[in-house]
Scaffold this active site. Sequence first.
Site, PDB file in Angstrom:
ATOM      1  N   ARG A 136      43.233  35.632  40.876  1.00  0.00           N
ATOM      2  CA  ARG A 136      42.232  36.646  41.212  1.00  0.00           C
ATOM      3  C   ARG A 136      42.337  37.950  40.422  1.00  0.00           C
ATOM      4  O   ARG A 136      41.516  38.839  40.597  1.00  0.00           O
ATOM      5  CB  ARG A 136      42.233  36.979  42.717  1.00  0.00           C
ATOM      6  CG  ARG A 136      41.938  35.798  43.604  1.00  0.00           C
ATOM      7  CD  ARG A 136      41.399  36.223  44.936  1.00  0.00           C
ATOM      8  NE  ARG A 136      42.366  36.964  45.722  1.00  0.00           N
ATOM      9  CZ  ARG A 136      42.116  37.411  46.947  1.00  0.00           C
ATOM     10  NH1 ARG A 136      40.939  37.188  47.507  1.00  0.00           N
ATOM     11  NH2 ARG A 136      43.029  38.083  47.618  1.00  0.00           N
ATOM     12  N   ASP A 137      43.318  38.098  39.549  1.00  0.00           N
ATOM     13  CA  ASP A 137      43.403  39.313  38.738  1.00  0.00           C
ATOM     14  C   ASP A 137      43.954  38.975  37.354  1.00  0.00           C
ATOM     15  O   ASP A 137      44.874  39.624  36.854  1.00  0.00           O
ATOM     16  CB  ASP A 137      44.282  40.361  39.423  1.00  0.00           C
ATOM     17  CG  ASP A 137      44.117  41.758  38.818  1.00  0.00           C
ATOM     18  OD1 ASP A 137      43.079  42.006  38.184  1.00  0.00           O
ATOM     19  OD2 ASP A 137      45.026  42.590  38.983  1.00  0.00           O
ATOM     20  N   VAL A 138      43.373  37.953  36.731  1.00  0.00           N
ATOM     21  CA  VAL A 138      43.806  37.548  35.398  1.00  0.00           C
ATOM     22  C   VAL A 138      43.210  38.524  34.391  1.00  0.00           C
ATOM     23  O   VAL A 138      41.991  38.670  34.289  1.00  0.00           O
ATOM     24  CB  VAL A 138      43.344  36.110  35.077  1.00  0.00           C
ATOM     25  CG1 VAL A 138      43.858  35.691  33.707  1.00  0.00           C
ATOM     26  CG2 VAL A 138      43.828  35.140  36.141  1.00  0.00           C
ATOM     27  N   ASN A 193      48.264  41.332  32.636  1.00  0.00           N
ATOM     28  CA  ASN A 193      49.058  40.385  33.429  1.00  0.00           C
ATOM     29  C   ASN A 193      49.434  39.141  32.644  1.00  0.00           C
ATOM     30  O   ASN A 193      49.833  38.133  33.231  1.00  0.00           O
ATOM     31  CB  ASN A 193      48.292  39.990  34.695  1.00  0.00           C
ATOM     32  CG  ASN A 193      48.241  41.119  35.699  1.00  0.00           C
ATOM     33  OD1 ASN A 193      49.078  42.018  35.677  1.00  0.00           O
ATOM     34  ND2 ASN A 193      47.263  41.095  36.585  1.00  0.00           N
TER      35      ASN A 193
END
Length: 389
Positions: free
Chosen positions: A86-88, A92
């Site tokens: 959900r936060d690629v 990251n």
Amino acid sequence: KSDVVARLLQEARLASSIGHENIIDITDFGETHDGRTFIVMELLDGQSLAALLAQEGPIAPMRAGAIARQVASALCAAHDKGVVHRDVKPENIFLLRRGDRDFVKVVDFGISKLMRPIGDEEGDIRSASPRLTHTGMVLGTPLYMSPEQARGDDDLDHPIDVYSVGVILYELVTGEVPFRGSNYLNIIAQVISAEPKAPREVRPDLAISPSLEAVILKAMAKERAARYESMVALNADLARVEAGDAVDVALVTRLERTRRSGGIRPGRPLRLVAWAAGVGMVVMAVAAAVLRIVSPDTNKPRTTPPVSAAASPIASAPLPPRLETIVAQVTSNPPGAEVWWKSVKQGVTPTDIELPKGTDQIELTLRAPGFHDATAPFYPIKDQAVSVT
């Protein structure tokens, strides 16, 4: 502090349970005797993908594809375990060097959604709860989030990670993100309703193959059903591109037709945020007003009462009565810049400007002595602040 600790422990549980070489290795986590939370993870000696992009800009398509394949492989393992990242985003994704090649480590599973309990030898891990966040919240980074994330949908699953990988690959080969804006809301509106330029249009000087472009745009499809159904499928096509094989020729042909026709397929419905519901009536009102302006009936007697000499120029030319407007609160750094729209000066910052409401992007131009002109593109869907440096 409790939310930070919960997120830290969630990342430790999820990352350690997946067990993939391209995901950061967590070896231990817990609390010290005096109540301080800790995690023990491998030491990464390298740089983030964001740092690489800042230093080098666009990278060779083959290198970009190899990085994307490793990211997809890591997320495929996560999805198999029921975990959606959900936060690629580039921040990251960490790059190590293994010989003369990049080796990827995906990090930060702190806002990941656990689709189902993960089992290990000690039992199911059920404490990695998606309730660290709230249903309906917009999660992730707007530049890389999927349309369904931008809308705040609550049924998010693995296609949102597919979309994010597509955006990252787009940025790797072009040096640009597909959507830019002056504020968070502007980017969200574009993610939901605007079609990205094809990578080869953005960088015609780079050797981006039609097949790689097709893979990127398929991963970034607005509708989930049109995207790759899984990271496995995305990785398979990336492997074909790397081998020099053709991928989905029909998709490439369709993209070429889309490019020649102006970028949006006829009949494709726009997916708008909830607060843009009913905009069709606004568009109809604008169209009717335009028709009245460009095609006046010169034979029809004027019924408009005369304007008094004291009336202002604005009062003598009111907006059509059914035309909805928004207010853009325009500020600049430094203040005192002239704000222009459609070759008409609207005011000097800071200033509030009333603009017609709609779904077509508009662009303000700010001018100040001694500075280059600056533009502020945004979608006039609702009242909003527009800040320009």
